[in-house]
Design an enzyme around this catalytic site. Structure first.
Site, mmCIF file in Angstrom:
data_model
loop_
_atom_site.group_PDB
_atom_site.id
_atom_site.type_symbol
_atom_site.label_atom_id
_atom_site.label_comp_id
_atom_site.label_asym_id
_atom_site.label_seq_id
_atom_site.Cartn_x
_atom_site.Cartn_y
_atom_site.Cartn_z
ATOM 1 N N ASP A 290 -5.011 -7.758 -1.301
ATOM 2 C CA ASP A 290 -5.785 -7.409 -0.118
ATOM 3 C C ASP A 290 -7.255 -7.345 -0.554
ATOM 4 O OD1 ASP A 290 -4.956 -5.283 2.704
ATOM 5 O OD2 ASP A 290 -6.621 -6.646 2.369
HETATM 6 C C1 GLC Z 1 -8.311 -6.202 5.296
HETATM 7 C C2 GLC Z 1 -6.868 -5.908 5.694
HETATM 8 C C3 GLC Z 1 -5.969 -7.115 5.688
HETATM 9 C C4 GLC Z 1 -6.771 -8.352 6.028
HETATM 10 C C5 GLC Z 1 -7.759 -8.583 4.891
HETATM 11 C C6 GLC Z 1 -8.658 -9.796 5.169
HETATM 12 O O1 GLC Z 1 -8.826 -5.151 4.542
HETATM 13 O O2 GLC Z 1 -6.215 -4.869 4.999
HETATM 14 O O3 GLC Z 1 -4.926 -6.868 6.643
HETATM 15 O O4 GLC Z 1 -5.902 -9.474 6.154
HETATM 16 O O5 GLC Z 1 -8.559 -7.431 4.634
HETATM 17 O O6 GLC Z 1 -9.462 -9.528 6.273
#
Ligand code: GLC
Length: 731
Positions: A290
């Site tokens: 993430d």
């Molecule tokens: C965010 C979220 C995730 C998302 C990623 C890219 O922090 O936790 O769900 O896909 O970053 O935006």
């Protein structure tokens, strides 16, 4: 998505042979454009200013729109980028051209974006859509989202989000299919089928990304990013099933979660990433972290520094780094110093290249001018699907003969949420456009209603009493749209009090004092604690954030053109203090009852306000003649369902089971099947749901699956509380 051909496998082997270690590590590096400013404060400072209210969200967005962005073309040209998180097709083509035509090996980028419930045609949030209990809808939503986004060069969705969530304080409950592992597994499989569909034409499919792996929804006290800890049996019985099901459906990628699980952050957790996902489940795609999560392993306290974080992540099975550049900086020195085996890098790159090939990127890396503008105007069949899903997601929570409204009645529509276009989109709808949104006010006008509108009050701020007086004097019936801003759910949006925010309850009291019927239309991204509302309002419609066709869907339901059929995918507690609250919990040795010495609160009811699977209709249904026929490997559970009202309608027949006596305690009920039945007024139908015996087991604390003989209770009904039941002993 096609499987890898032998020719492609050979091509990957040849590429791996040719690639330098720098080029390999480049594939493991995903970036978002760096904001390099164009304003007189740093990007971080800007975020702070928006967070503490020194600038509004609008001012922030305007500043960002004008911000200069660095896409690191030089790094891209040197083969240092594997993926970019963007959504602008012009930029996609520009960056892709560098990767394909100016790097040594010409490996295309994989462009990813958060497309959670629709790209341009935005559908209801998943928490709402799951409540339709119609897998074909889940699949078609994915299919449309894939087509629309692929035309912008987005070939990878960071979706479906399939975190089981049992705590309504957690804002991200809005993004997923609710609290039940079975419903979530059905949703996950159907969405993956939809996204990765159409083996033939690469313009129609994208790579799915199962997130957030794993147990992110179990964050303690519903506080986002908080720690999670649980028995392995709980992990395997509750949080892993949707991921297992979706991996079996062929999901191409997985995103690891921010949270630490039993003390080990999911980003560096080799038990979940390698033992379970890659070995036990046989997952052959790639895992992405993430955002910023590899760097945060230092803050978690599991990594000493960035190199330690890189080594721990890569060796645990984390294939791609989202946004920290740590893999780019630290993997090569780690290999050269002998701290990291190059085999981990080769494995990651092989997995990444295989998905890029299966997406057809080597043959078609760019999007055409025609594709870029294909969805400037939303196709009517996409809008038709958006309307259908929205109508079927609405849950009728209460109706004391106020609904449906008569089209000739004079309606006073109130509530700020009723006419703010982008509010219908809900959380994570970054690519939705306000111009495509039908507000509830617009929807009522489209339906030809005699409607007067006064905002009066919103989820924040004061009540405009003058507008309230006008509203209650004008209309025969008052439709009050209340709830949450879309920004009050989704990421980083936990709430410690899940009653209606702001002064909306006081606002409802003022409306009720008029003596006129008040219909509450809820726009929210989580279960709310609505005990007072349920006691005082004659009618309550749960309308969530239903996407671009929200207004039309709500109008059709209010006037009875469509009979509501949605069911709750999540429990609505009576009070915040009951959270976490869910239907499939163990009995305990002292199940809550009137007696003091049982599992209950002194100052709260035992039951939730509305249980999982609950939802009313403008007609009524009756269940009778339950019957269980035991076969060798399944139970055939049947019931007679009758539409006893004077309207056609749909009912979700739900099948639950309880394992009365097992080697670990089991939930009082577990959903194991459902069937949505459309019945004409007065029509009866025998409904049969098959419960295969291998569904009746559970994982123990060593993650071993047990099928045990013994006593079971089988339930069948229209929600998790009101069911017919029969005992059966499986020998
Ligand atoms: C965010 C979220 C995730 C998302 C990623 C890219 O922090 O936790 O769900 O896909 O970053 O935006």
């Amino acid at each position: 998505m096609k499987a890898l051909t032998d020719k492609q496998k050979t091509l990957i082997d040849e590429l791996l042979e040719k690639m330098t270690i720098d080029e390999k590590i480049g594939q493991m590096n995903q970036i978002s454009p760096s904001i390099v400013g164009g304003f007189d404060v740093s990007f971080e400072e800007l975020i702070e200013m928006m967070t503490d209210g020194r600038i509004s969200k609008e001012e922030f967005n305007n500043l960002m729109a004008g911000a200069k962005q660095d896409f690191h073309d030089d790094v891209n040209r040197a083969g240092g980028l594997g993926s970019v998180l963007i959504s602008d097709p012009e930029i996609v083509n520009r960056l892709q051209k560098i990767a394909v035509e100016e790097t040594r090996l010409g490996i295309p980028l994989i462009i990813g974006f958060d497309v959670i419930h629709g790209f341009r045609t935005v559908f209801p949030i998943a928490l709402a859509e799951a409540g339709t209990f119609e897998p074909e809808l889940f699949e078609k939503t994915g299919r449309i989202a894939a087509k629309e986004s692929r035309a912008s060069g987005i070939v990878w969705h960071f979706a479906p989000m399939i975190d089981i969530s049992r705590d309504a304080r957690w804002g991200r409950i809005s993004e997923g299919p609710g609290e039940d592992p079975y419903l979530a597994s059905v949703f996950a499989k159907a969405r993956v089928r939809g996204l990765q569909n159409d083996d033939e034409n690469p313009e129609n499919y994208v790579a799915a990304c199962l997130k957030h792996y794993v147990a992110y929804g179990a964050c303690e006290s519903g506080r986002d990013y908080n720690t999670t800890s649980m028995a392995k049996s709980m992990l395997h019985n509750t949080y892993l099933p949707p991921f297992k099901a979706a991996v079996e459906e062929g999901a191409a990628t997985v995103m690891a979660a921010f949270n630490d699980l039993n003390g080990v952050p999911c980003t560096v957790n080799s038990y979940t990433l390698r033992n379970i996902l890659k070995e036990s489940y046989g997952f052959d795609g790639f895992v992405v972290s993430d955002a910023n999560a590899i760097k945060e392993c230092i803050i978690h306290g599991i990594a000493e520094d960035e190199q330690d974080a890189a080594i721990k992540a890569a060796s645990a099975g984390m294939d791609m780094d989202m946004g920290t550049w740590i893999y780019s900086k630290e993997l090569k020195p780690a290999v050269e110093s002998g701290k990291l085996d190059i085999a981990y890098i080769n494995e990651a790159v092989r997995r990444i290249l295989s998905i890029k090939m299966r997406l057809g990127l080597f043959e078609k890396p760019y999007v055409t001018e025609e594709e870029m503008h294909r969805y400037d105007k939303l196709p009517k069949e996409h809008l038709a699907h958006a309307l259908e899903v929205a109508e079927k997601s609405v849950v009728l929570l209460k109706n004391d003969n106020v609904l449906p409204l008569n089209k000739t009645s004079k309606i006073s529509l109130v509530g700020a949420l009723a006419d703010i276009p982008e509010e219908v989109l809900g959380s994570w709808a970054l690519s939705g456009r306000a111009k495509d949104c039908v507000t509830i006010y617009q929807g009522l006008k489209n339906a030809g209603a005699d409607v007067l509108y006064h905002p009066c009050c919103g989820p924040e701020g004061e009540i405009n009493e003058i507008e309230v007086q006008a509203a209650i004097s004008e209309g025969d019936v008052i439709v009050a749209v209340v709830g949450e801003f879309a920004s009050m759910s989704g990421e980083a949006s936990s709430r410690a009090d899940i009653t209606l925010p702001g002064k909306q309850q006081e606002f409802l009291k003022m409306l009720l004092d008029s003596g006129k019927p008040v219909v509450a239309v809820l726009m929210n991204g989580r279960p709310l604690a609505l005990s007072w509302e349920n006691e005082h309002l004659p009618a309550i419609l749960e309308c969530w954030h239903l996407g671009v066709q929200m207004g039309n869907a709500v109008a059709h339901i209010l006037f009875g053109d469509v009979n509501p059929s949605g069911k709750l995918s999540c429990t609505f507690p009576a009070m915040t203090g009951q959270c976490p609250m869910y239907y499939n919990s163990p009995k305990t040795g002292r199940p809550g009852s009137k007696s003091k010495f049982t599992s209950r609160y002194l100052d709260a009811p035992i039951e939730p306000l509305y249980p999982f699977g609950y939802g009313l209709s403008y007609t009524s249904f009756e269940y009778s003649d339950m019957n269980i026929q035991e076969e060798k490997d399944c139970l055939k559970v049947s019931v007679l369902l009758k539409n006893t009202g004077n309207r056609d309608g749909a009912e979700v027949v739900q099948l639950y089971m309880h394992d009365v006596n097992a080697s670990i305690v089991r939930p009082v009920k577990e959903l194991k099947g459902f069937s949505k039945e459309y019945l004409k007024a007065g029509e009866s139908r025998k409904v049969t749901i098959i419960l295969s015996k291998d569904q009746m087991g559970f994982y123990d604390d060593d993650a071993v699956y047990h099928l045990e003989n013994g006593k079971f209770i089988i339930y069948i009904g229209g929600n998790s509380k009101e069911c017919l039941e029969q005992k059966i002993t499986i020998v």
